[in-house]
Design a protein around this motif. Structure first.
Motif, PDB file in Angstrom:
ATOM      1  N   ILE A   1      33.122  56.033  47.628  1.00 50.66           N
ATOM      2  CA  ILE A   1      34.599  56.011  47.843  1.00 50.66           C
ATOM      3  C   ILE A   1      35.309  54.472  47.272  1.00 50.66           C
ATOM      4  CG2 ILE A   1      36.199  55.462  49.806  1.00 50.66           C
ATOM      5  CD1 ILE A   1      35.079  57.010  51.949  1.00 50.66           C
ATOM      6  N   HIS A   2      34.482  53.360  47.248  1.00 42.83           N
ATOM      7  CA  HIS A   2      34.664  52.766  46.432  1.00 42.83           C
ATOM      8  C   HIS A   2      34.677  52.873  44.820  1.00 42.83           C
ATOM      9  CE1 HIS A   2      35.549  50.333  50.282  1.00 42.83           C
ATOM     10  NE2 HIS A   2      35.998  49.769  49.430  1.00 42.83           N
ATOM     11  N   ARG A   3      33.453  53.634  44.339  1.00 42.18           N
ATOM     12  CA  ARG A   3      33.412  53.240  43.403  1.00 42.18           C
ATOM     13  C   ARG A   3      34.301  54.853  42.271  1.00 42.18           C
ATOM     14  NH1 ARG A   3      29.364  49.426  41.966  1.00 42.18           N
ATOM     15  NH2 ARG A   3      29.215  47.935  43.502  1.00 42.18           N
ATOM     16  N   ARG A   4      34.278  55.590  43.024  1.00 42.66           N
ATOM     17  CA  ARG A   4      34.516  57.007  42.189  1.00 42.66           C
ATOM     18  C   ARG A   4      35.519  56.703  41.597  1.00 42.66           C
ATOM     19  NH1 ARG A   4      37.635  60.429  45.745  1.00 42.66           N
ATOM     20  NH2 ARG A   4      38.071  59.288  47.770  1.00 42.66           N
ATOM     21  N   PRO A   5      35.533  56.939  40.327  1.00 44.87           N
ATOM     22  CA  PRO A   5      36.990  56.500  39.290  1.00 44.87           C
ATOM     23  C   PRO A   5      37.571  56.636  39.994  1.00 44.87           C
ATOM     24  CG  PRO A   5      34.849  57.280  38.282  1.00 44.87           C
ATOM     25  CD  PRO A   5      34.057  57.712  39.095  1.00 44.87           C
ATOM     26  N   SER A   6      38.337  58.712  40.101  1.00 49.34           N
ATOM     27  CA  SER A   6      39.861  58.927  40.833  1.00 49.34           C
ATOM     28  C   SER A   6      40.218  57.821  42.132  1.00 49.34           C
ATOM     29  CB  SER A   6      39.454  60.144  41.090  1.00 49.34           C
ATOM     30  OG  SER A   6      38.642  60.729  42.374  1.00 49.34           O
ATOM     31  N   GLY A   7      39.245  57.356  43.150  1.00 48.68           N
ATOM     32  CA  GLY A   7      39.528  56.974  44.219  1.00 48.68           C
ATOM     33  C   GLY A   7      40.492  55.199  43.698  1.00 48.68           C
ATOM     34  N   GLU A   8      39.409  55.301  42.947  1.00 47.59           N
ATOM     35  CA  GLU A   8      39.906  53.315  42.688  1.00 47.59           C
ATOM     36  C   GLU A   8      41.493  53.707  41.758  1.00 47.59           C
ATOM     37  OE1 GLU A   8      40.945  51.222  39.083  1.00 47.59           O
ATOM     38  OE2 GLU A   8      39.924  52.508  38.427  1.00 47.59           O
ATOM     39  N   ARG A   9      41.057  54.952  40.173  1.00 43.37           N
ATOM     40  CA  ARG A   9      42.922  55.251  39.492  1.00 43.37           C
ATOM     41  C   ARG A   9      43.894  55.377  40.909  1.00 43.37           C
ATOM     42  NH1 ARG A   9      44.519  53.673  35.263  1.00 43.37           N
ATOM     43  NH2 ARG A   9      41.954  53.371  33.585  1.00 43.37           N
ATOM     44  N   ALA A  10      43.542  55.722  41.993  1.00 45.88           N
ATOM     45  CA  ALA A  10      45.248  56.048  42.474  1.00 45.88           C
ATOM     46  C   ALA A  10      45.273  55.036  43.358  1.00 45.88           C
ATOM     47  CB  ALA A  10      44.305  57.553  43.899  1.00 45.88           C
ATOM     48  N   SER A  11      44.659  54.242  43.502  1.00 45.52           N
ATOM     49  CA  SER A  11      45.182  53.312  44.479  1.00 45.52           C
ATOM     50  C   SER A  11      44.769  51.861  43.779  1.00 45.52           C
ATOM     51  CB  SER A  11      43.197  52.543  46.040  1.00 45.52           C
ATOM     52  OG  SER A  11      42.279  52.357  45.184  1.00 45.52           O
ATOM     53  N   ARG A  12      45.281  51.929  42.701  1.00 46.19           N
ATOM     54  CA  ARG A  12      45.655  50.705  41.850  1.00 46.19           C
ATOM     55  C   ARG A  12      46.889  50.992  41.017  1.00 46.19           C
ATOM     56  NH1 ARG A  12      43.321  50.451  35.306  1.00 46.19           N
ATOM     57  NH2 ARG A  12      41.356  50.941  36.247  1.00 46.19           N
ATOM     58  N   PRO A  13      47.585  49.226  41.646  1.00 45.33           N
ATOM     59  CA  PRO A  13      49.016  48.838  40.946  1.00 45.33           C
ATOM     60  C   PRO A  13      48.832  49.934  40.284  1.00 45.33           C
ATOM     61  CG  PRO A  13      48.186  46.877  41.997  1.00 45.33           C
ATOM     62  CD  PRO A  13      46.199  48.759  41.864  1.00 45.33           C
ATOM     63  N   ARG A  14      50.713  50.321  39.864  1.00 42.10           N
ATOM     64  CA  ARG A  14      51.073  50.941  38.612  1.00 42.10           C
ATOM     65  C   ARG A  14      50.819  50.112  37.531  1.00 42.10           C
ATOM     66  NH1 ARG A  14      56.556  51.411  39.759  1.00 42.10           N
ATOM     67  NH2 ARG A  14      56.122  52.303  42.120  1.00 42.10           N
ATOM     68  N   GLU A  15      51.398  48.650  38.319  1.00 44.12           N
ATOM     69  CA  GLU A  15      50.995  48.211  36.749  1.00 44.12           C
ATOM     70  C   GLU A  15      50.014  47.362  36.262  1.00 44.12           C
ATOM     71  OE1 GLU A  15      52.005  47.417  39.689  1.00 44.12           O
ATOM     72  OE2 GLU A  15      54.238  46.498  39.652  1.00 44.12           O
ATOM     73  N   LEU A  16      48.715  48.020  36.963  1.00 43.69           N
ATOM     74  CA  LEU A  16      47.520  47.296  35.878  1.00 43.69           C
ATOM     75  C   LEU A  16      47.170  48.862  35.202  1.00 43.69           C
ATOM     76  CD1 LEU A  16      46.025  45.630  39.158  1.00 43.69           C
ATOM     77  CD2 LEU A  16      47.134  44.500  36.665  1.00 43.69           C
ATOM     78  N   ALA A  17      47.910  50.230  35.093  1.00 48.47           N
ATOM     79  CA  ALA A  17      47.435  50.855  35.037  1.00 48.47           C
ATOM     80  C   ALA A  17      46.781  50.708  33.100  1.00 48.47           C
ATOM     81  CB  ALA A  17      48.869  52.190  34.154  1.00 48.47           C
ATOM     82  N   ASN A  18      47.171  49.869  33.078  1.00 54.90           N
ATOM     83  CA  ASN A  18      46.108  50.228  31.033  1.00 54.90           C
ATOM     84  C   ASN A  18      45.453  48.491  31.360  1.00 54.90           C
ATOM     85  OD1 ASN A  18      47.648  51.580  29.749  1.00 54.90           O
ATOM     86  ND2 ASN A  18      49.900  50.457  29.653  1.00 54.90           N
ATOM     87  N   ALA A  19      44.685  48.447  32.741  1.00 55.53           N
ATOM     88  CA  ALA A  19      43.986  47.085  32.699  1.00 55.53           C
ATOM     89  C   ALA A  19      42.370  47.756  32.897  1.00 55.53           C
ATOM     90  CB  ALA A  19      44.041  46.283  33.734  1.00 55.53           C
TER      91      ALA A  19
END
Ligand code: SF4
Length: 177
Positions: free
Chosen positions: A23-41
């Motif tokens: 759950i923690h490592r799958r990219p889609s899960g990480e992307r989905a929970s990432r703050p919008r401000e860090l979209a390009n980080a």
């Protein structure tokens, strides 16, 4: 019989651990929970320990750290809680993490961070918080040491408005009479 029960238990523990890692490592899960401000980080650390000895001894485990295009880092702390808001304890925790990363790696960590809270409605919301500087973290640490060594007495927060965001409120004797 005892051995087969032990194997079943060990298998269950391993399965739960693998699910958690997945759950923690799958990219889609990480992307989905990432703050919008860090979209390009760029995600650079997950669940990593940092240790420093100076200016104070500190071990800090970070949930996630992102690198902005300019090279500085931003911290994200993940929480599952009933109240969808950051607490003062989150800010102190993140500020200590910031100090540990900057001292250990020499890389600048931004003075703001995100607390991403998964509420009762299973929706993740990210809150941007301002962090304490290094001197304030060191002061807090020294005061905590002094209180534990009974060289100083604990006091209540200066105003009760601070208590509204305190995770210890339900256990604090200011409110338990
Ligand atoms: S609730 Fe108690 S522990 Fe929390 S800030 Fe207020 S006085 Fe301090």
């Amino acid at each position: 019989m005892i051995w087969s029960a032990a194997y079943v238990l060990a298998g269950l523990v391993l399965t739960l651990w693998l699910v958690r890692v997945w759950i923690h490592r799958r990219p889609s899960g990480e992307r989905a929970s990432r703050p919008r401000e860090l979209a390009n980080a760029e995600l650079v650390y997950m669940e990593k320990l940092f240790r420093i000895r100076e200016p104070i001894r500190l071990v800090a485990k970070v949930d996630r750290v992102y690198r902005l295009p300019g090279g500085s880092l931003v911290l994200v702390e993940l929480k599952t809680r009933g109240q969808d808001r950051p607490y003062l304890t989150d800010i102190i925790q993140l500020s200590a993490q910031r100090l540990a990363i900057e001292v250990q790696t020499g890389v600048v960590v931004e003075p703001y961070a995100f607390v991403s809270a998964l509420g009762r409605n299973r929706k993740m919301r990210s809150h941007q918080v301002r962090l304490l500087d290094a001197a304030a973290v060191v002061d807090l640490h020294r005061r905590r040491e002094a209180i534990l060594a009974m060289r100083a007495s604990p006091v209540y927060a200066r105003t009760e408005s601070v208590c509204r965001g305190c995770a210890l409120r339900l256990r604090c004797d200011r409110f338990i009479r």
